[in-house]
Design a protein around this motif. Structure first.
Motif, PDB file in Angstrom:
ATOM      1  N   LEU A  21      17.547  70.188  71.352  1.00  0.00           N
ATOM      2  CA  LEU A  21      16.680  69.016  71.894  1.00  0.00           C
ATOM      3  C   LEU A  21      16.340  69.017  73.467  1.00  0.00           C
ATOM      4  O   LEU A  21      16.992  69.724  74.143  1.00  0.00           O
ATOM      5  CB  LEU A  21      17.362  67.845  71.544  1.00  0.00           C
ATOM      6  N   PRO A  22      15.507  68.373  73.926  1.00  0.00           N
ATOM      7  CA  PRO A  22      15.083  68.239  75.567  1.00  0.00           C
ATOM      8  C   PRO A  22      16.303  67.336  76.204  1.00  0.00           C
ATOM      9  O   PRO A  22      16.443  67.635  77.350  1.00  0.00           O
ATOM     10  CB  PRO A  22      13.954  67.545  75.654  1.00  0.00           C
ATOM     11  N   TYR A  23      17.058  66.782  75.298  1.00  0.00           N
ATOM     12  CA  TYR A  23      18.136  65.917  76.085  1.00  0.00           C
ATOM     13  C   TYR A  23      19.025  65.775  74.769  1.00  0.00           C
ATOM     14  O   TYR A  23      18.689  65.518  73.816  1.00  0.00           O
ATOM     15  CB  TYR A  23      17.802  64.627  76.613  1.00  0.00           C
ATOM     16  N   VAL A  24      20.467  65.680  75.105  1.00  0.00           N
ATOM     17  CA  VAL A  24      21.547  65.500  74.311  1.00  0.00           C
ATOM     18  C   VAL A  24      22.752  64.649  74.710  1.00  0.00           C
ATOM     19  O   VAL A  24      22.951  64.420  75.942  1.00  0.00           O
ATOM     20  CB  VAL A  24      22.027  66.680  73.850  1.00  0.00           C
ATOM     21  N   THR A  25      23.284  63.926  73.948  1.00  0.00           N
ATOM     22  CA  THR A  25      24.551  62.989  74.147  1.00  0.00           C
ATOM     23  C   THR A  25      25.645  63.515  73.350  1.00  0.00           C
ATOM     24  O   THR A  25      25.485  63.780  72.117  1.00  0.00           O
ATOM     25  CB  THR A  25      24.147  61.673  74.282  1.00  0.00           C
ATOM     26  N   MET A  26      26.861  63.447  73.611  1.00  0.00           N
ATOM     27  CA  MET A  26      27.922  63.573  72.687  1.00  0.00           C
ATOM     28  C   MET A  26      29.141  62.793  73.421  1.00  0.00           C
ATOM     29  O   MET A  26      29.224  62.205  74.513  1.00  0.00           O
ATOM     30  CB  MET A  26      28.567  65.058  72.698  1.00  0.00           C
ATOM     31  N   GLY A  27      30.106  62.344  72.469  1.00  0.00           N
ATOM     32  CA  GLY A  27      31.143  61.620  72.890  1.00  0.00           C
ATOM     33  C   GLY A  27      31.225  60.189  72.416  1.00  0.00           C
ATOM     34  O   GLY A  27      30.204  59.617  71.844  1.00  0.00           O
ATOM     35  N   SER A  28      32.282  59.505  72.783  1.00  0.00           N
ATOM     36  CA  SER A  28      32.387  57.860  72.491  1.00  0.00           C
ATOM     37  C   SER A  28      31.178  57.224  73.085  1.00  0.00           C
ATOM     38  O   SER A  28      30.883  55.996  72.512  1.00  0.00           O
ATOM     39  CB  SER A  28      33.823  57.697  72.860  1.00  0.00           C
ATOM     40  N   GLY A  29      30.788  57.393  74.232  1.00  0.00           N
ATOM     41  CA  GLY A  29      29.508  56.823  74.806  1.00  0.00           C
ATOM     42  C   GLY A  29      28.359  57.100  74.480  1.00  0.00           C
ATOM     43  O   GLY A  29      27.174  56.894  75.242  1.00  0.00           O
ATOM     44  N   SER A  30      28.082  58.034  73.644  1.00  0.00           N
ATOM     45  CA  SER A  30      26.877  58.894  73.402  1.00  0.00           C
ATOM     46  C   SER A  30      25.808  58.029  72.848  1.00  0.00           C
ATOM     47  O   SER A  30      24.577  58.110  73.307  1.00  0.00           O
ATOM     48  CB  SER A  30      27.040  59.920  72.550  1.00  0.00           C
ATOM     49  N   LEU A  31      26.214  56.704  72.246  1.00  0.00           N
ATOM     50  CA  LEU A  31      25.202  55.942  71.631  1.00  0.00           C
ATOM     51  C   LEU A  31      24.410  55.335  72.701  1.00  0.00           C
ATOM     52  O   LEU A  31      23.170  55.066  72.743  1.00  0.00           O
ATOM     53  CB  LEU A  31      25.637  55.023  70.547  1.00  0.00           C
ATOM     54  N   ALA A  32      25.121  54.796  73.666  1.00  0.00           N
ATOM     55  CA  ALA A  32      24.475  53.950  74.698  1.00  0.00           C
ATOM     56  C   ALA A  32      23.792  54.871  75.761  1.00  0.00           C
ATOM     57  O   ALA A  32      22.722  54.547  76.048  1.00  0.00           O
ATOM     58  CB  ALA A  32      25.618  53.282  75.676  1.00  0.00           C
ATOM     59  N   ALA A  33      24.269  56.140  75.823  1.00  0.00           N
ATOM     60  CA  ALA A  33      23.705  56.955  76.844  1.00  0.00           C
ATOM     61  C   ALA A  33      22.336  57.642  76.116  1.00  0.00           C
ATOM     62  O   ALA A  33      21.293  57.575  76.707  1.00  0.00           O
ATOM     63  CB  ALA A  33      24.597  58.348  76.971  1.00  0.00           C
ATOM     64  N   MET A  34      22.375  57.757  74.857  1.00  0.00           N
ATOM     65  CA  MET A  34      21.025  58.207  74.246  1.00  0.00           C
ATOM     66  C   MET A  34      20.074  57.332  74.306  1.00  0.00           C
ATOM     67  O   MET A  34      18.740  57.587  74.244  1.00  0.00           O
ATOM     68  CB  MET A  34      21.458  58.491  72.811  1.00  0.00           C
ATOM     69  N   SER A  35      20.202  56.024  74.219  1.00  0.00           N
ATOM     70  CA  SER A  35      19.369  54.796  74.521  1.00  0.00           C
ATOM     71  C   SER A  35      18.703  54.848  75.591  1.00  0.00           C
ATOM     72  O   SER A  35      17.539  54.868  75.880  1.00  0.00           O
ATOM     73  CB  SER A  35      20.009  53.629  74.095  1.00  0.00           C
ATOM     74  N   VAL A  36      19.261  55.302  76.623  1.00  0.00           N
ATOM     75  CA  VAL A  36      18.847  55.296  77.920  1.00  0.00           C
ATOM     76  C   VAL A  36      17.822  56.813  77.875  1.00  0.00           C
ATOM     77  O   VAL A  36      16.749  56.336  78.547  1.00  0.00           O
ATOM     78  CB  VAL A  36      19.840  55.477  79.252  1.00  0.00           C
TER      79      VAL A  36
END
Length: 125
Positions: free
Chosen positions: A13-28
């Motif tokens: 993907l052009p950006y990725v998030t992982m870990g326990s805070g990933s859902l909040a980070a993905m929304s940003v």
């Protein structure tokens, strides 16, 4: 960017998030990412995403660390920003033995000391 999850699946993907805070980070990221974003805006976007993860998840730490990966170079910014600074203790939190009154206590009963007084077998069909 590629991610490899613990169970083995992958994403490109052009950006990725992982870990326990990933859902909040993905929304940003979903709100602020644009194709062709310049480096300074990208750093701010990453900072905001990590900050969202930190603030919305107690297990996400307190610092924003950013790594910029370009062809032929890697640059680390550690810490890029400190979100939550650990505070100083305001007093002495040690108490002498006997400070807390014990109003009742329960002793552990070993399993071997238990006695079956009534038994019913239930059939499952």
């Amino acid at each position: 960017l590629y991610t490899v999850y613990p169970h083995g699946s992958t994403d490109k993907l052009p950006y990725v998030t992982m870990g326990s805070g990933s859902l909040a980070a993905m929304s940003v990221f979903e709100d602020g990412y644009k194709v062709g974003i310049n480096e300074e805006d990208a750093k701010k976007l990453v900072r905001d995403a990590i900050r969202a993860g930190i603030i919305n998840d107690l297990g996400s730490g307190s610092n924003v660390d950013i790594t910029v990966i370009k062809k032929g170079s890697v640059q680390q910014f550690r810490p890029y920003e400190v979100i939550c600074k650990k505070s100083e203790r305001q007093g002495d939190y040690t108490f002498p033995v006997g400070t807390t009154v014990v109003t009742s206590s329960h002793e552990m009963v070993p399993f071997s000391a238990l006695k079956v007084t009534d038994e019913e077998v239930m059939e499952i069909s």
